[in-house]
Scaffold this motif. Sequence first.
Motif, PDB file in Angstrom:
ATOM      1  N   ASP A 268       0.834  -1.195   0.000  1.00 42.22           N
ATOM      2  CA  ASP A 268       0.000   0.000   0.000  1.00 42.22           C
ATOM      3  C   ASP A 268       0.876   1.254   0.000  1.00 42.22           C
ATOM      4  O   ASP A 268       1.006   1.954   1.009  1.00 42.22           O
ATOM      5  CB  ASP A 268      -0.930  -0.008   1.217  1.00 42.22           C
ATOM      6  N   ILE A 269       1.472   1.532  -1.161  1.00 44.11           N
ATOM      7  CA  ILE A 269       2.311   2.710  -1.344  1.00 44.11           C
ATOM      8  C   ILE A 269       1.605   3.643  -2.338  1.00 44.11           C
ATOM      9  O   ILE A 269       1.118   3.213  -3.382  1.00 44.11           O
ATOM     10  CB  ILE A 269       3.701   2.329  -1.889  1.00 44.11           C
ATOM     11  N   LYS A 270       1.582   4.925  -2.012  1.00 42.61           N
ATOM     12  CA  LYS A 270       0.909   5.904  -2.863  1.00 42.61           C
ATOM     13  C   LYS A 270       1.551   5.932  -4.260  1.00 42.61           C
ATOM     14  O   LYS A 270       2.772   5.832  -4.385  1.00 42.61           O
ATOM     15  CB  LYS A 270       0.990   7.289  -2.234  1.00 42.61           C
ATOM     16  N   PRO A 271       0.743   6.086  -5.298  1.00 40.65           N
ATOM     17  CA  PRO A 271       1.293   6.102  -6.666  1.00 40.65           C
ATOM     18  C   PRO A 271       2.377   7.144  -6.872  1.00 40.65           C
ATOM     19  O   PRO A 271       3.361   6.898  -7.583  1.00 40.65           O
ATOM     20  CB  PRO A 271       0.064   6.398  -7.530  1.00 40.65           C
ATOM     21  N   VAL A 273       4.469   8.177  -4.700  1.00 45.42           N
ATOM     22  CA  VAL A 273       5.653   7.857  -3.903  1.00 45.42           C
ATOM     23  C   VAL A 273       6.465   6.734  -4.549  1.00 45.42           C
ATOM     24  O   VAL A 273       7.696   6.683  -4.405  1.00 45.42           O
ATOM     25  CB  VAL A 273       5.245   7.481  -2.461  1.00 45.42           C
ATOM     26  N   ARG A 274       5.822   5.856  -5.275  1.00 44.37           N
ATOM     27  CA  ARG A 274       6.512   4.697  -5.868  1.00 44.37           C
ATOM     28  C   ARG A 274       7.737   5.078  -6.693  1.00 44.37           C
ATOM     29  O   ARG A 274       8.811   4.495  -6.500  1.00 44.37           O
ATOM     30  CB  ARG A 274       5.536   3.866  -6.702  1.00 44.37           C
ATOM     31  N   PRO A 275       7.637   6.028  -7.627  1.00 48.48           N
ATOM     32  CA  PRO A 275       8.846   6.356  -8.410  1.00 48.48           C
ATOM     33  C   PRO A 275       9.959   6.967  -7.579  1.00 48.48           C
ATOM     34  O   PRO A 275      11.138   6.831  -7.924  1.00 48.48           O
ATOM     35  CB  PRO A 275       8.325   7.336  -9.470  1.00 48.48           C
ATOM     36  N   ARG A 276       9.605   7.622  -6.481  1.00 48.76           N
ATOM     37  CA  ARG A 276      10.649   8.151  -5.597  1.00 48.76           C
ATOM     38  C   ARG A 276      11.439   7.008  -4.979  1.00 48.76           C
ATOM     39  O   ARG A 276      12.671   7.037  -4.928  1.00 48.76           O
ATOM     40  CB  ARG A 276      10.024   9.011  -4.500  1.00 48.76           C
ATOM     41  N   ILE A 277      10.734   6.004  -4.465  1.00 53.75           N
ATOM     42  CA  ILE A 277      11.393   4.864  -3.826  1.00 53.75           C
ATOM     43  C   ILE A 277      12.195   4.061  -4.839  1.00 53.75           C
ATOM     44  O   ILE A 277      13.333   3.640  -4.569  1.00 53.75           O
ATOM     45  CB  ILE A 277      10.357   3.979  -3.114  1.00 53.75           C
ATOM     46  N   LEU A 278      11.628   3.840  -6.007  1.00 55.63           N
ATOM     47  CA  LEU A 278      12.259   2.949  -6.983  1.00 55.63           C
ATOM     48  C   LEU A 278      13.455   3.576  -7.688  1.00 55.63           C
ATOM     49  O   LEU A 278      14.409   2.872  -8.023  1.00 55.63           O
ATOM     50  CB  LEU A 278      11.232   2.500  -8.021  1.00 55.63           C
ATOM     51  N   LYS A 279      13.434   4.897  -7.890  1.00 55.53           N
ATOM     52  CA  LYS A 279      14.518   5.496  -8.675  1.00 55.53           C
ATOM     53  C   LYS A 279      14.920   6.894  -8.235  1.00 55.53           C
ATOM     54  O   LYS A 279      16.118   7.175  -8.069  1.00 55.53           O
ATOM     55  CB  LYS A 279      14.132   5.512 -10.159  1.00 55.53           C
ATOM     56  N   ASP A 280      13.975   7.778  -8.048  1.00 57.82           N
ATOM     57  CA  ASP A 280      14.289   9.199  -7.920  1.00 57.82           C
ATOM     58  C   ASP A 280      15.143   9.522  -6.698  1.00 57.82           C
ATOM     59  O   ASP A 280      16.085  10.323  -6.774  1.00 57.82           O
ATOM     60  CB  ASP A 280      13.004  10.023  -7.883  1.00 57.82           C
ATOM     61  N   ASN A 281      14.813   8.922  -5.547  1.00 56.67           N
ATOM     62  CA  ASN A 281      15.574   9.215  -4.324  1.00 56.67           C
ATOM     63  C   ASN A 281      17.019   8.753  -4.452  1.00 56.67           C
ATOM     64  O   ASN A 281      17.952   9.452  -4.038  1.00 56.67           O
ATOM     65  CB  ASN A 281      14.906   8.561  -3.113  1.00 56.67           C
ATOM     66  N   ALA A 282      17.219   7.569  -5.027  1.00 57.78           N
ATOM     67  CA  ALA A 282      18.578   7.053  -5.199  1.00 57.78           C
ATOM     68  C   ALA A 282      19.359   7.887  -6.205  1.00 57.78           C
ATOM     69  O   ALA A 282      20.553   8.153  -6.010  1.00 57.78           O
ATOM     70  CB  ALA A 282      18.527   5.592  -5.650  1.00 57.78           C
ATOM     71  N   ALA A 283      18.702   8.296  -7.281  1.00 58.52           N
ATOM     72  CA  ALA A 283      19.388   9.116  -8.291  1.00 58.52           C
ATOM     73  C   ALA A 283      19.912  10.404  -7.679  1.00 58.52           C
ATOM     74  O   ALA A 283      21.036  10.836  -7.967  1.00 58.52           O
ATOM     75  CB  ALA A 283      18.438   9.408  -9.445  1.00 58.52           C
ATOM     76  N   ARG A 284      19.116  11.004  -6.836  1.00 58.89           N
ATOM     77  CA  ARG A 284      19.548  12.239  -6.169  1.00 58.89           C
ATOM     78  C   ARG A 284      20.672  11.966  -5.177  1.00 58.89           C
ATOM     79  O   ARG A 284      21.683  12.680  -5.143  1.00 58.89           O
ATOM     80  CB  ARG A 284      18.352  12.884  -5.468  1.00 58.89           C
ATOM     81  N   LEU A 285      20.527  10.917  -4.370  1.00 57.65           N
ATOM     82  CA  LEU A 285      21.540  10.584  -3.366  1.00 57.65           C
ATOM     83  C   LEU A 285      22.885  10.276  -4.016  1.00 57.65           C
ATOM     84  O   LEU A 285      23.941  10.681  -3.500  1.00 57.65           O
ATOM     85  CB  LEU A 285      21.061   9.382  -2.541  1.00 57.65           C
ATOM     86  N   LEU A 286      22.875   9.586  -5.129  1.00 57.55           N
ATOM     87  CA  LEU A 286      24.104   9.161  -5.791  1.00 57.55           C
ATOM     88  C   LEU A 286      24.700  10.237  -6.701  1.00 57.55           C
ATOM     89  O   LEU A 286      25.726  10.020  -7.328  1.00 57.55           O
ATOM     90  CB  LEU A 286      23.829   7.894  -6.614  1.00 57.55           C
ATOM     91  N   GLY A 287      24.042  11.388  -6.749  1.00 56.39           N
ATOM     92  CA  GLY A 287      24.568  12.459  -7.565  1.00 56.39           C
ATOM     93  C   GLY A 287      24.340  12.272  -9.039  1.00 56.39           C
ATOM     94  O   GLY A 287      25.021  12.892  -9.868  1.00 56.39           O
ATOM     95  N   LEU A 288      23.388  11.416  -9.413  1.00 56.64           N
ATOM     96  CA  LEU A 288      23.082  11.198 -10.830  1.00 56.64           C
ATOM     97  C   LEU A 288      22.183  12.295 -11.369  1.00 56.64           C
ATOM     98  O   LEU A 288      22.066  12.460 -12.578  1.00 56.64           O
ATOM     99  CB  LEU A 288      22.409   9.840 -11.014  1.00 56.64           C
ATOM    100  N   VAL A 289      21.537  13.013 -10.474  1.00 58.48           N
ATOM    101  CA  VAL A 289      20.693  14.142 -10.850  1.00 58.48           C
ATOM    102  C   VAL A 289      20.802  15.170  -9.726  1.00 58.48           C
ATOM    103  O   VAL A 289      20.970  14.815  -8.556  1.00 58.48           O
ATOM    104  CB  VAL A 289      19.222  13.713 -11.045  1.00 58.48           C
ATOM    105  N   LYS A 290      20.743  16.406 -10.070  1.00 61.54           N
ATOM    106  CA  LYS A 290      20.857  17.470  -9.077  1.00 61.54           C
ATOM    107  C   LYS A 290      19.470  17.846  -8.569  1.00 61.54           C
ATOM    108  O   LYS A 290      18.466  17.703  -9.259  1.00 61.54           O
ATOM    109  CB  LYS A 290      21.522  18.713  -9.676  1.00 61.54           C
ATOM    110  N   ASP A 291      19.447  18.313  -7.317  1.00 65.26           N
ATOM    111  CA  ASP A 291      18.194  18.811  -6.767  1.00 65.26           C
ATOM    112  C   ASP A 291      17.694  19.985  -7.607  1.00 65.26           C
ATOM    113  O   ASP A 291      18.481  20.815  -8.083  1.00 65.26           O
ATOM    114  CB  ASP A 291      18.376  19.294  -5.314  1.00 65.26           C
ATOM    115  N   ALA A 292      16.366  20.032  -7.766  1.00 62.10           N
ATOM    116  CA  ALA A 292      15.765  21.117  -8.545  1.00 62.10           C
ATOM    117  C   ALA A 292      15.916  22.434  -7.795  1.00 62.10           C
ATOM    118  O   ALA A 292      15.950  22.478  -6.584  1.00 62.10           O
ATOM    119  CB  ALA A 292      14.310  20.815  -8.799  1.00 62.10           C
TER     120      ALA A 292
END
Length: 292
Positions: A268-271, A273-292
């Motif tokens: 039961d994860i909000k729609p 929130v799912r992309p944040r958990i699966l990709k977006d949060n890690a991409a930001r943490l690993l420096g693959l994308v910069k914060d907006a």
Amino acid sequence: MIDLDSIVAIDMHTHAEISRDGHRSLPPSLMDGSAAYFRVAGERTPSIDDLAAYYRERRMAAVVFTVDAETATGHPPVPSEEVAEECARHADVLIPFASVDPHKGAEAVREARRLANTPGVRGFKFHPSLQAFHPNDRAAYPVYEVLQEHGMVALFHSGQTGIGAGLPGGGGIRLRYSNPLDLDDVAADFPDLPIVIAHPSFPWQDEALAVAQHKPTVHIDLSGWSPKYFPPQLVRYANTLLKDKVLFGSDYPVLTPDRWLADFDALDIKPEVRPRILKDNAARLLGLVKDA
């Protein structure tokens, strides 16, 4: 070199289990015991080439690491330099982390500095129970200083471990080293060091949530457990207060991303929130994308 638009997820937690010359990452008793504990049905020791092909087929990227626990186990690790070299040939899908043995003192600091300057390396993996040290032991602080200086991510195993589980005396491995509350000290003393608390932290889940909520640089990866076993408070915080700090991780090869994602689909994860958990949060943490 990872094209974020071409991948569907970033797995923050996979293991390099065997070296080019066939040396395994753990002593035979611990390797076989963990395979039995996790009921591994497939290959327990895929090569990094195999791992890359596996994730490329699934349109995923993956963080890959070994653990240097030579002092505690007497078993030399798969070399971090080799992990970085092998991952460099698959930079479209693999992200290497390094590992040092905190018990090695000045040698560990020198090694951490060398590895932090190795192309492609974005973080370091620690396994306090396997390495037999408390993360907030001041003896490990010079290593963290190097990691913070170089912008590395520090990923720590937390909670119970499948390594040693079911063996006489748990294989000599002590769970108390992996209480995530120890990481509160590390986060307080190294405020610019990104930290990942790996796994649902049984039996200390509330401690992990508290540290991640209180300390801005602390994240939680969800590896090592099928999502159907996640405690309700972890799901609740992942959906709300920690939606930008929770990360997909499998624990491959002992738990496959296929199994994890199938069970995550039923969670039961909000729609949104799912992309944040699966990709977006890690991409930001690993420096693959910069914060907006």
